[in-house]
Scaffold this active site. Structure first.
Site, mmCIF file in Angstrom:
data_model
loop_
_atom_site.group_PDB
_atom_site.id
_atom_site.type_symbol
_atom_site.label_atom_id
_atom_site.label_comp_id
_atom_site.label_asym_id
_atom_site.label_seq_id
_atom_site.Cartn_x
_atom_site.Cartn_y
_atom_site.Cartn_z
ATOM 1 N N ASP A 1 -17.191 -50.606 -3.718
ATOM 2 C CA ASP A 1 -16.919 -49.480 -4.625
ATOM 3 C C ASP A 1 -15.412 -49.302 -4.799
ATOM 4 O O ASP A 1 -14.888 -48.201 -4.668
ATOM 5 C CB ASP A 1 -17.561 -48.202 -4.076
ATOM 6 C CG ASP A 1 -17.639 -47.109 -5.138
ATOM 7 O OD1 ASP A 1 -17.347 -47.393 -6.316
ATOM 8 O OD2 ASP A 1 -17.966 -45.962 -4.779
ATOM 9 N N LYS B 1 -14.737 -35.658 6.182
ATOM 10 C CA LYS B 1 -15.705 -35.857 5.097
ATOM 11 C C LYS B 1 -17.046 -35.348 5.608
ATOM 12 O O LYS B 1 -17.536 -35.825 6.638
ATOM 13 C CB LYS B 1 -15.755 -37.344 4.768
ATOM 14 C CG LYS B 1 -16.598 -37.661 3.580
ATOM 15 C CD LYS B 1 -16.440 -39.107 3.180
ATOM 16 C CE LYS B 1 -15.383 -39.226 2.109
ATOM 17 N NZ LYS B 1 -15.516 -40.414 1.291
ATOM 18 N N GLN C 1 -19.170 -37.610 -4.183
ATOM 19 C CA GLN C 1 -20.552 -37.795 -4.578
ATOM 20 C C GLN C 1 -21.523 -37.418 -3.447
ATOM 21 O O GLN C 1 -22.619 -36.957 -3.687
ATOM 22 C CB GLN C 1 -20.739 -39.284 -4.867
ATOM 23 C CG GLN C 1 -21.851 -39.584 -5.779
ATOM 24 C CD GLN C 1 -21.335 -40.429 -6.911
ATOM 25 O OE1 GLN C 1 -20.398 -41.212 -6.736
ATOM 26 N NE2 GLN C 1 -21.923 -40.282 -8.062
ATOM 27 N N PHE C 2 -21.053 -37.612 -2.224
ATOM 28 C CA PHE C 2 -21.960 -37.458 -1.089
ATOM 29 C C PHE C 2 -21.621 -36.282 -0.192
ATOM 30 O O PHE C 2 -22.164 -36.142 0.881
ATOM 31 C CB PHE C 2 -21.976 -38.752 -0.276
ATOM 32 C CG PHE C 2 -22.332 -39.927 -1.122
ATOM 33 C CD1 PHE C 2 -23.635 -40.114 -1.536
ATOM 34 C CD2 PHE C 2 -21.359 -40.803 -1.543
ATOM 35 C CE1 PHE C 2 -23.970 -41.179 -2.354
ATOM 36 C CE2 PHE C 2 -21.686 -41.877 -2.356
ATOM 37 C CZ PHE C 2 -23.002 -42.061 -2.766
ATOM 38 N N ASP D 1 -13.033 -45.603 1.935
ATOM 39 C CA ASP D 1 -14.478 -45.662 1.711
ATOM 40 C C ASP D 1 -15.066 -47.052 1.651
ATOM 41 O O ASP D 1 -16.115 -47.259 1.035
ATOM 42 C CB ASP D 1 -14.846 -44.912 0.402
ATOM 43 C CG ASP D 1 -14.741 -43.411 0.602
ATOM 44 O OD1 ASP D 1 -14.555 -42.977 1.747
ATOM 45 O OD2 ASP D 1 -14.848 -42.680 -0.401
ATOM 46 N N LEU E 1 -10.501 -30.249 0.069
ATOM 47 C CA LEU E 1 -9.648 -31.137 -0.722
ATOM 48 C C LEU E 1 -10.373 -31.708 -1.921
ATOM 49 O O LEU E 1 -9.758 -32.033 -2.931
ATOM 50 C CB LEU E 1 -9.173 -32.319 0.134
ATOM 51 C CG LEU E 1 -8.262 -31.998 1.309
ATOM 52 C CD1 LEU E 1 -8.023 -33.245 2.135
ATOM 53 C CD2 LEU E 1 -6.941 -31.441 0.811
ATOM 54 N N GLU F 1 -18.429 -33.038 0.804
ATOM 55 C CA GLU F 1 -17.093 -32.478 0.588
ATOM 56 C C GLU F 1 -16.074 -33.156 1.492
ATOM 57 O O GLU F 1 -16.434 -33.716 2.530
ATOM 58 C CB GLU F 1 -17.116 -30.980 0.919
ATOM 59 C CG GLU F 1 -18.030 -30.201 0.001
ATOM 60 C CD GLU F 1 -18.191 -28.755 0.450
ATOM 61 O OE1 GLU F 1 -17.785 -28.436 1.591
ATOM 62 O OE2 GLU F 1 -18.719 -27.967 -0.346
ATOM 63 N N VAL F 2 -14.806 -33.045 1.073
ATOM 64 C CA VAL F 2 -13.734 -33.540 1.934
ATOM 65 C C VAL F 2 -12.805 -32.368 2.233
ATOM 66 O O VAL F 2 -12.397 -31.635 1.321
ATOM 67 C CB VAL F 2 -12.940 -34.680 1.262
ATOM 68 C CG1 VAL F 2 -11.818 -35.159 2.175
ATOM 69 C CG2 VAL F 2 -13.862 -35.840 0.929
ATOM 70 N N ARG G 1 -10.472 -43.988 -7.720
ATOM 71 C CA ARG G 1 -10.933 -42.777 -7.026
ATOM 72 C C ARG G 1 -11.097 -43.015 -5.531
ATOM 73 O O ARG G 1 -11.133 -42.078 -4.744
ATOM 74 C CB ARG G 1 -12.265 -42.292 -7.629
ATOM 75 C CG ARG G 1 -13.382 -43.289 -7.499
ATOM 76 C CD ARG G 1 -14.682 -42.870 -8.173
ATOM 77 N NE ARG G 1 -15.626 -43.997 -8.144
ATOM 78 C CZ ARG G 1 -15.648 -44.985 -9.014
ATOM 79 N NH1 ARG G 1 -14.811 -44.989 -10.035
ATOM 80 N NH2 ARG G 1 -16.505 -45.990 -8.895
ATOM 81 N N ASN G 2 -11.195 -44.279 -5.136
ATOM 82 C CA ASN G 2 -11.355 -44.614 -3.723
ATOM 83 C C ASN G 2 -10.098 -45.214 -3.107
ATOM 84 O O ASN G 2 -10.150 -45.892 -2.092
ATOM 85 C CB ASN G 2 -12.537 -45.561 -3.526
ATOM 86 C CG ASN G 2 -13.850 -44.806 -3.645
ATOM 87 O OD1 ASN G 2 -13.913 -43.617 -3.354
ATOM 88 N ND2 ASN G 2 -14.889 -45.489 -4.108
HETATM 89 P P1 AMP Z 1 -14.578 -38.819 -1.822
HETATM 90 O O1 AMP Z 1 -15.769 -38.084 -1.333
HETATM 91 O O2 AMP Z 1 -14.126 -39.891 -0.842
HETATM 92 O O3 AMP Z 1 -14.704 -39.316 -3.204
HETATM 93 O O4 AMP Z 1 -13.363 -37.766 -1.803
HETATM 94 C C1 AMP Z 1 -13.297 -36.700 -2.724
HETATM 95 C C2 AMP Z 1 -11.849 -36.292 -2.862
HETATM 96 O O5 AMP Z 1 -11.362 -35.792 -1.616
HETATM 97 C C3 AMP Z 1 -10.908 -37.459 -3.188
HETATM 98 O O6 AMP Z 1 -10.852 -37.664 -4.543
HETATM 99 C C4 AMP Z 1 -9.590 -36.984 -2.644
HETATM 100 O O7 AMP Z 1 -8.965 -36.125 -3.549
HETATM 101 C C5 AMP Z 1 -9.999 -36.172 -1.429
HETATM 102 N N1 AMP Z 1 -9.893 -36.991 -0.212
HETATM 103 C C6 AMP Z 1 -10.815 -37.847 0.289
HETATM 104 N N2 AMP Z 1 -10.402 -38.398 1.440
HETATM 105 C C7 AMP Z 1 -9.172 -37.893 1.685
HETATM 106 C C8 AMP Z 1 -8.189 -38.093 2.712
HETATM 107 N N3 AMP Z 1 -8.420 -38.925 3.723
HETATM 108 N N4 AMP Z 1 -7.045 -37.409 2.630
HETATM 109 C C9 AMP Z 1 -6.826 -36.568 1.598
HETATM 110 N N5 AMP Z 1 -7.685 -36.349 0.595
HETATM 111 C C10 AMP Z 1 -8.851 -36.987 0.626
#
Ligand code: AMP
Length: 517
Positions: free
Chosen positions: A367, A275, A257-258, A385, A253, A260-261, A371-372
Site C-alpha cells: 500500500d 494507532k 481507514q482502520f 504501514d 492526529l 485513529e492515530v 498517504r503512507n
Molecule cells: P493512517 O491510519 O496510517 O492512514 O494515519 C492517519 C493519519 O494520521 C496520517 O495521515 C497522518 O496524518 C497521521 N499519522 C499516522 N501515523 C503517524 C505518525 N507516526 N506520526 C504522526 N502522524 C501520524
C-alpha cells in the site's frame, strides 16, 4: 519508533551529530572551534572525573566507550548518562542494548545503554565531523542546511568504495567532495604532498590551511536532533507488548481507514504515535505474526513498529511520532510554495531507500502511496504501514471488488486482476507516488474511477507527464509502470537513479589542487 538500526548499520540516526557534538565544538582543546583530540577528556559535563581502576589495561582500552549523547534511563535496568561520559562496555550480547559500567561515582554505575549512543573512545565514530555511512546526496543535503557556513565539512564512508572515506566540504555555494586516500601504514592523505598518520591530523591540518581544497575545514557539519534509541527501552527490545496504561493520549492526529492515530506519551515522557485499530478490522493473531516480522525491519527510512497492545481490543500499534504528518497533506499544504524539484527528488529518493531495504528483506509493502509516507523534522521522509495491508480484513480495499476505494489507482494491474502482489507491484505504486510528489498531492487519473483507469492502463494508457515534471523523472515513472512486472526497475536501481539525479559527472570527486567542479 526507534529509527536506529543494529550495530554497524547505515542508519542516519546513528550518525547524526548531537548535543554532545555541539558541546565538543566549544571544548577547550580545540582548533577553529573543533575539538579534535579525545573528546572524552575534553568534555566533562558531569563533575570531576574519577580515574577508572582496571586490572587489564588492554581490555580497558578496547572496551572504553564515550557517550555521544545524554540519555535518561527509562527503566531501572538502564543507565542514565551525559554526553561525554566514559564507560566500559561489558556485554554486547544484545544487539542494540549493551551493558555498560559508567566510569564515575555518582548515580547508578552499571546498566544497559542504547548502542547507538556510544562510540569507542578516540575512535573516528566519536568525532563531531564523522558521519559514518551517509550517502553523498545526504551529505549535500545536510551541509547546505541553515547553520552550516563556508568551511562546514564532514567525513563519511565512501558509497562506492568499501572501506574508503570521503570528505564533503561546503564552500559557501556548493558542496565539494574529495576522496581520502589510505596509506599502507594506516595513515591518510588527499594529495600525496601532505600525508597524515590519522584522520584527526588531516582534519587539523586542513583546518589551518586550504592547500588545494575549496576552503579550510572550519567546523563540523551541524544537524539537529538526537537519535532515537533502538527501542522504547531495553525491556521492549524483546517484550514489545506493553501495558496500555503506560500510554497517555494527547492529541488526535488523524483518522485512518482502520482507526485513529494519536499523539501520545509512553511512560509520561517519551513522545509516540498511537494507532488505535477499530475493533474487528483484523485478527489479532494474524497481526501479531506479521508484527513480529515487522518489528525486525529496521531502517532509517522506515517507520518502525515500537510496541503493541494486543491483549484486548482495540489493538494499539505504537510507532515513532512524525511531526509533520503524512506526505500527502504536507505536499497539498505546500502546493509549490517552498517545495521544488530538488526536494521532490530527495523525497522520492528517501522513499526508494526505505523500499530498497524492504526489497532486500523480501518484504512487500502492498500500500505504498503518499498517504503512507510520513514527514519528520529536517526533511526526513519515512515509509509507514508496510505489511499492514495484508492483515487488515478490509478486503474490498485491496481487491478489485469496489472501485471507489482509493488504493486501486496505486495498484499494479496484475495485482488487481490476479492478486499478484510482489515487490514489482510496489514499484508500480512508487511510480504513482512520484506522480503525487510532483503534482503536490493530486489524485491520479482525475475524472476516472479506479476501474476505468485499469481498463485504460490495460490498453496501454499511462498518466501523461505532469506539466512541471522534468523529463528524466517522468522516464522513471514510466519505467515503474512497465506492463511487464519483471521489466520494472528494482528499488535499488530507483534509489541510486534518484540519489544521483542531479549528478552530471559521476566521477566528480575533486583532487585537492583542482578547483574545477
Ligand atoms: P493512517 O491510519 O496510517 O492512514 O494515519 C492517519 C493519519 O494520521 C496520517 O495521515 C497522518 O496524518 C497521521 N499519522 C499516522 N501515523 C503517524 C505518525 N507516526 N506520526 C504522526 N502522524 C501520524
Amino acid at each position: 519508533m526507534g529509527n536506529c538500526c543494529r550495530k554497524n548499520c547505515s542508519c542516519l540516526s546513528c550518525v547524526l551529530p548531537c548535543v554532545f557534538k555541539e558541546e565538543k565544538r566549544s571544548g577547550s582543546n580545540s582548533f577553529n572551534g573543533i575539538v579534535i583530540q579525545n573528546p572524552v577528556i575534553t568534555t566533562q559535563l558531569d563533575g570531576p572525573q574519577v580515574p577508572p581502576r582496571f586490572v587489564n589495561q588492554g581490555e580497558q582500552q578496547r572496551n572504553s566507550y564515550v557517550a555521544l549523547y545524554s540519555y535518561e534511563g527509562r527503566t531501572p535496568d538502564e543507565l542514565s548518562f551525559k554526553a561525554g561520559d566514559q564507560m566500559l562496555i561489558i556485554d554486547t550480547t544484545h544487539a542494540s542494548w549493551w551493558k555498560a559500567k559508567l566510569l564515575r561515582t555518582r548515580g547508578k554505575a552499571e546498566g544497559y545503554v542504547p548502542f547507538n549512543y556510544v562510540a569507542p573512545v578516540s575512535s573516528i565514530e566519536s568525532m563531531p565531523w564523522f558521519f559514518k555511512d551517509i550517502k553523498r546526496s545526504e551529505a549535500e543535503r545536510l551541509l547546505v542546511r541553515p547553520g552550516n557556513t563556508t568551511g562546514s565539512f564532514l567525513i563519511r564512508e565512501s558509497e562506492s568504495q568499501k572501506g574508503e572515506y570521503s570528505l564533503s566540504v561546503f564552500d559557501g555555494i556548493a558542496v565539494k567532495h574529495y576522496r581520502l586516500r589510505k596509506l599502507d601504514d594506516g595513515g591518510f592523505y588527499i594529495t600525496s604532498k601532505s600525508k597524515f598518520v590519522s584522520m584527526n591530523e588531516l582534519v587539523e591540518y586542513y583546518g589551518k590551511r586550504e592547500e588545494g581544497l575549496c576552503c579550510k575545514l572550519l567546523k563540523p557539519c551541524i544537524t539537529t536532533g538526537i537519535p532515537l534509541p533502538p527501542d522504547l527501552c531495553y525491556h521492549t527490545a524483546d517484550h514489545w507488548e506493553i501495558n496500555r496504561n503506560s500510554l497517555k493520549f494527547l492529541k488526535k492526529l488523524g483518522q485512518g481507514q482502520f482507526g485513529e492515530v494519536w499523539e501520545g506519551l509512553w511512560n509520561n515522557t517519551i513522545p509516540v504515535a498511537i494507532k488505535t485499530l477499530k475493533t474487528g478490522t483484523m485478527n489479532p493473531q494474524d497481526f501479531l505474526r506479521e508484527a513480529q516480522f515487522m518489528k525486525n525491519l529496521r531502517h532509517p527510512k522506515l517507520i518502525q513498529l515500537q510496541a503493541v497492545c494486543t491483549l484486548e481490543e482495540p489493538v494499539y500499534i505504537i510507532t515513532e511520532l512524525m511531526r509533520h504528518g503524512s506526505l500527502l497533506s504536507y505536499l497539498q499544504n505546500d502546493n509549490g510554495t517552498s517545495i521544488h524539484i530538488p526536494n521532490q527528488v530527495d523525497m522520492a529518493a528517501q522513499v526508494a531507500s526505505g523500499m530498497a531495504y524492504l526489497e532486500t528483506q523480501s518484504f512487500i509493502h502492498r500500500d505504498l502511496a503518499a498517504r503512507n509516507v510520513l514527514v519528520g523534522e529536517n526533511g526526513v521522509y519515512k515509509v509507514a504501514d508496510f505489511g499492514l495491508a495484508r492483515v487488515f480484513k478490509g478486503e474490498d480495499v485491496y481487491e478489485a471488488k469496489n472501485d471507489t476505494k482509493l488504493p486501486l489507482k496505486w495498484t499494479a494491474p496484475e495485482a488487481i486482476r490476479y492478486n499478484r502482489f510482489t515487490i514489482k507491484s510496489d514499484v508500480w505504486a512508487f511510480g504513482i507516488l512520484i506522480f503525487e510528489i510532483v503534482t503536490y498531492g493530486k489524485m491520479p487519473y482525475p475524472g476516472l474511477t479506479g476501474r476505468q483507469a485499469l481498463d485504460k492502463l490495460e490498453n496501454g494508457y499511462r498518466i501523461p507527464k505532469p506539466f512541471n515534471c522534468p523529463h528524466d523523472l517522468y522516464k522513471i515513472m514510466l519505467e515503474c509502470w512497465n506492463a511487464k512486472p519483471e521489466e520494472r526497475p528494482t528499488f535499488e536501481t530507483l534509489q541510486w537513479k534518484l540519489e544521483d539525479y542531479f549528478e552530471t559527472d559521476p566521477s566528480s570527486y575533486l583532487e585537492a589542487n583542482n578547483f574545477e567542479r
